[in-house]
Design a protein around this motif. Structure first.
Motif, PDB file in Angstrom:
ATOM      1  N   PHE A 117     -13.420 -10.286  -0.674  1.00 16.60           N
ATOM      2  CA  PHE A 117     -12.418 -10.707   0.306  1.00 16.60           C
ATOM      3  C   PHE A 117     -11.332 -11.539  -0.377  1.00 16.60           C
ATOM      4  O   PHE A 117     -10.135 -11.299  -0.182  1.00 16.60           O
ATOM      5  CB  PHE A 117     -13.112 -11.518   1.400  1.00 16.60           C
ATOM      6  CG  PHE A 117     -12.188 -12.150   2.410  1.00 16.60           C
ATOM      7  CD1 PHE A 117     -11.845 -11.482   3.568  1.00 16.60           C
ATOM      8  CD2 PHE A 117     -11.679 -13.427   2.208  1.00 16.60           C
ATOM      9  CE1 PHE A 117     -11.008 -12.065   4.514  1.00 16.60           C
ATOM     10  CE2 PHE A 117     -10.843 -14.026   3.145  1.00 16.60           C
ATOM     11  CZ  PHE A 117     -10.506 -13.336   4.291  1.00 16.60           C
ATOM     12  N   ARG A 121      -7.443 -10.409  -0.966  1.00 18.69           N
ATOM     13  CA  ARG A 121      -6.353 -11.197  -0.398  1.00 18.69           C
ATOM     14  C   ARG A 121      -5.365 -11.615  -1.482  1.00 18.69           C
ATOM     15  O   ARG A 121      -4.148 -11.556  -1.282  1.00 18.69           O
ATOM     16  CB  ARG A 121      -6.902 -12.432   0.324  1.00 18.69           C
ATOM     17  CG  ARG A 121      -5.817 -13.374   0.816  1.00 18.69           C
ATOM     18  CD  ARG A 121      -6.298 -14.250   1.939  1.00 18.69           C
ATOM     19  NE  ARG A 121      -6.529 -13.481   3.157  1.00 18.69           N
ATOM     20  CZ  ARG A 121      -6.967 -13.995   4.293  1.00 18.69           C
ATOM     21  NH1 ARG A 121      -7.259 -15.278   4.378  1.00 18.69           N
ATOM     22  NH2 ARG A 121      -7.127 -13.247   5.366  1.00 18.69           N
ATOM     23  N   ALA A 170      -9.360  -9.079   5.018  1.00 23.56           N
ATOM     24  CA  ALA A 170      -8.564  -9.812   4.028  1.00 23.56           C
ATOM     25  C   ALA A 170      -7.091  -9.452   4.137  1.00 23.56           C
ATOM     26  O   ALA A 170      -6.212 -10.301   3.961  1.00 23.56           O
ATOM     27  CB  ALA A 170      -9.072  -9.501   2.613  1.00 23.56           C
TER      28      ALA A 170
END
Length: 247
Positions: A117, A121, A170
């Protein structure tokens, strides 16, 4: 003269549209290393069956090390989206028992999901939003308003691949805390089912059979899980009904 569009494109703004390659290269390198080093060859029930006495004895003698190794292996498998998570879940049940394995699976899988995640991101969020633009704003807002409910549903019901559910939140700006809680709680039922199947592998091996991996989709198992997913959607449905009542 400088074009108006160019005037609004500061270096900082332009850099935000780039993909950060280093995390993606690390992920790609990890996947390649797994296959090149023959990691997939060890993920088989035959390997576990043929070496089960040695593995059980080593686990009993080095329990803490075995637990740490298992959690780390699960973390790596999820973070790099490697095949074999189901096999690891069954092996965990075989080695540690249903309850203990469930706890270790949930910890390892959640840690791995948080890792991918954060990488997604950092590496893809700005680029993704720069390309999709305003078309994503409404969807992102709706998902964020009830992110925990949606996360629980996505984790409870195995409709989408686990790796995809790791990435999409994300890119939709879900808070890390919400994502972590939704993942941790949402994967408990599935982890428990596979760990319980794994705890009976000894008898399955003795009978010369292979475990039934479709057990999670049997009515007596999937029905309660779907029930939990529907329960998780109650806050969303209540909010929508309340908004319609005010309209």
């Amino acid at each position: 003269m400088t074009a108006p569009n160019d005037m609004t494109q500061t270096p900082a703004t332009k850099s935000k549209k780039k993909i950060h390659l280093l995390p993606l290269l690390i992920l790609a390198g990890g996947v390649m290393a797994f296959f090149v080093l023959g990691g997939a060859d060890y993920l088989s029930f035959e390997t576990l069956r043929d070496n089960r006495q040695d593995i059980l004895a080593w686990t009993a003698d080095h329990y803490l090390l075995a637990v740490l190794g298992f959690v780390l292996a699960y973390h790596v498998a999820v973070m790099f989206s490697l095949p074999g998570a189901v096999w690891l879940s069954l092996t965990g049940g075989f080695l540690f028992g249903t309850v203990e394995a469930t706890a270790y699976i949930v910890v390892g899988a959640t840690a791995g999901a948080v890792g991918i995640f954060l990488l997604a991101r950092y590496a893809l969020y700005d680029f993704f939003h720069a390309r999709v633009g305003k078309a994503l704003v409404k969807m992102e807002k709706g998902f964020q308003e009830d992110a925990l409910s949606y996360m629980l549903v996505l984790r409870l019901v195995p409709i989408f691949p686990f790796w995809l559910v790791n990435l999409v939140p994300a890119l939709l700006g879900v808070k890390l805390s919400t994502y972590t809680i939704g993942t941790f709680v949402g994967i408990i039922p599935g982890a428990f089912v596979y760990a319980s199947v794994g705890s009976g592998l000894g008898a399955v091996f003795d009978e010369g059979r292979t475990p039934d991996l479709g057990v999670i989709f049997s009515p007596e198992v999937i029905a309660p899980i779907i029930g939990l997913a529907l329960l998780a959607m109650v806050p969303v449905l209540y909010k929508k009904m309340k908004q319609r009542g005010k309209a």
